[in-house]
Design an enzyme around this catalytic site. Structure first.
Site, mmCIF file in Angstrom:
data_model
loop_
_atom_site.group_PDB
_atom_site.id
_atom_site.type_symbol
_atom_site.label_atom_id
_atom_site.label_comp_id
_atom_site.label_asym_id
_atom_site.label_seq_id
_atom_site.Cartn_x
_atom_site.Cartn_y
_atom_site.Cartn_z
ATOM 1 N N LYS A 144 0.799 -1.223 0.000
ATOM 2 C CA LYS A 144 0.000 0.000 0.000
ATOM 3 C C LYS A 144 0.839 1.284 0.000
ATOM 4 C CE LYS A 144 -3.945 -2.117 2.358
ATOM 5 N NZ LYS A 144 -5.115 -1.664 1.590
ATOM 6 N N ASP A 180 -10.169 2.083 1.116
ATOM 7 C CA ASP A 180 -10.219 1.586 2.501
ATOM 8 C C ASP A 180 -10.742 2.683 3.416
ATOM 9 O OD1 ASP A 180 -9.118 -0.945 1.965
ATOM 10 O OD2 ASP A 180 -7.074 -0.186 2.135
ATOM 11 N N GLY A 194 -1.576 -1.685 14.965
ATOM 12 C CA GLY A 194 -1.013 -1.684 13.627
ATOM 13 C C GLY A 194 -0.436 -0.331 13.284
ATOM 14 N N SER A 195 0.454 -0.287 12.281
ATOM 15 C CA SER A 195 1.065 0.992 11.905
ATOM 16 C C SER A 195 1.381 1.076 10.417
ATOM 17 C CB SER A 195 2.356 1.217 12.706
ATOM 18 O OG SER A 195 3.284 0.159 12.461
ATOM 19 N N GLY A 196 0.863 0.138 9.634
ATOM 20 C CA GLY A 196 1.144 0.120 8.202
ATOM 21 C C GLY A 196 0.156 0.951 7.404
ATOM 22 N N MET A 242 -2.736 0.185 5.872
ATOM 23 C CA MET A 242 -4.150 0.057 6.232
ATOM 24 C C MET A 242 -4.423 0.742 7.567
ATOM 25 S SD MET A 242 -7.060 -1.040 5.242
ATOM 26 C CE MET A 242 -8.669 -1.621 5.790
#
Length: 272
Positions: free
Chosen positions: A70, A106, A129-131, A133
């Site tokens: 992403k 998203d 999470g930290s990516g 998405m």
């Protein structure tokens, strides 16, 4: 599914670290139902520049982008829509005569789900999470007026950066915190992942929460969602996320918006 491709068939595709069948079945079902001369195929690749270059060179109309591509795809496209530019994460590429424009559906899906599930803005939440998405989800929360949030991430650099950019607090682990909403935006619980059978949050934290939200769509019932349901919690599933974002991708690729009934039938078929 009856497909009759010809030289004029427009191709769409997806790029994912772990390709699934939902998008393929969803898009192809709608193409057939609406009489559109399109075909969709799921791919993975170890050569991301080559794959994106192929989209341009072969005239592939659209591409869905999933973890872990992403953010890495950003440098390979020509233009970012506002939905992608604001959060520096993409999940959709649209090819118009060789010009690649990237979007983030998203973000749209998360914003819609927070409204349709009537999630109160004053809830405390923890997002793991930290990516790419995670950026989309956290940004939709921030823009939706959710102020009391924690970003839980093992990667301190990425976690701190995401939290500070949106006005949230970073923690390496949830610890003794007991937020009212828990959101998993990591591969924990995903089929094929190293932690496929694990909970994304401590069982006590799940039992103390009011709402459980898992963006993982494969399987439809992750360990986190199963635990939440068993404890009588309100749940928001990754299947809901993937369905809405796929619908918005479909519209970007084809210029056609299915009816609600057609959408629901496509989701049911894709779940198969």
């Amino acid at each position: 599914m009856q497909m009759n491709p010809n030289k004029d068939t427009q191709l769409c595709m997806s790029l994912s670290g772990r390709p699934g069948n939902f998008g393929l079945r969803f898009h192809n079902h709608l193409y057939e139902q609406l009489g559109l001369n399109f075909y969709y195929k799921a791919f993975s690749s170890n050569d991301l520049p080559g794959a994106v270059g192929g989209i341009r060179a072969l005239g592939i109309r659209g591409c869905g982008v999933s973890m872990p591509f992403k953010e890495a795809c950003i440098a390979l496209v020509d233009e970012l829509d506002d939905s992608a530019k604001a959060i520096q994460s993409i999940n959709t590429i649209v090819n118009t005569h060789g010009h690649l424009k990237a979007y983030n559906t998203d973000y749209i899906a998360i914003a819609q789900l927070l409204k349709t599930h009537d999630v109160p803005q004053n809830l405390t939440f923890a997002l793991r999470g930290s990516g790419g998405m995670a950026k989309a989800v956290a940004s939709a929360l921030r823009d939706g007026g959710y102020r009391n949030g924690l970003i839980v991430a093992r990667n301190e650099t990425a976690g701190r950066a995401l939290a500070s950019s949106l006005g949230y607090q970073w923690l390496p682990e949830l610890g003794a915190e007991r937020p009212q909403m828990l959101i998993n935006v990591t591969p924990i619980g995903m089929t094929g992942a190293d932690e496929a059978d694990q909970l994304a949050f401590d069982a006590n934290a799940i039992d103390s929460a009011q709402i459980i939200f898992d963006v993982v769509a494969i399987p439809a019932e992750t360990p986190l969602i199963l635990r939440g349901r068993a404890q009588g919690k309100r749940v928001i599933t990754g299947l809901e996320v993937i369905a809405i974002q796929a619908l918005e991708q479909f519209v970007l690729y084809t210029g056609v918006r299915p009816t609600q009934e057609q959408f629901q039938k496509a989701v049911a078929f894709a779940r198969g």
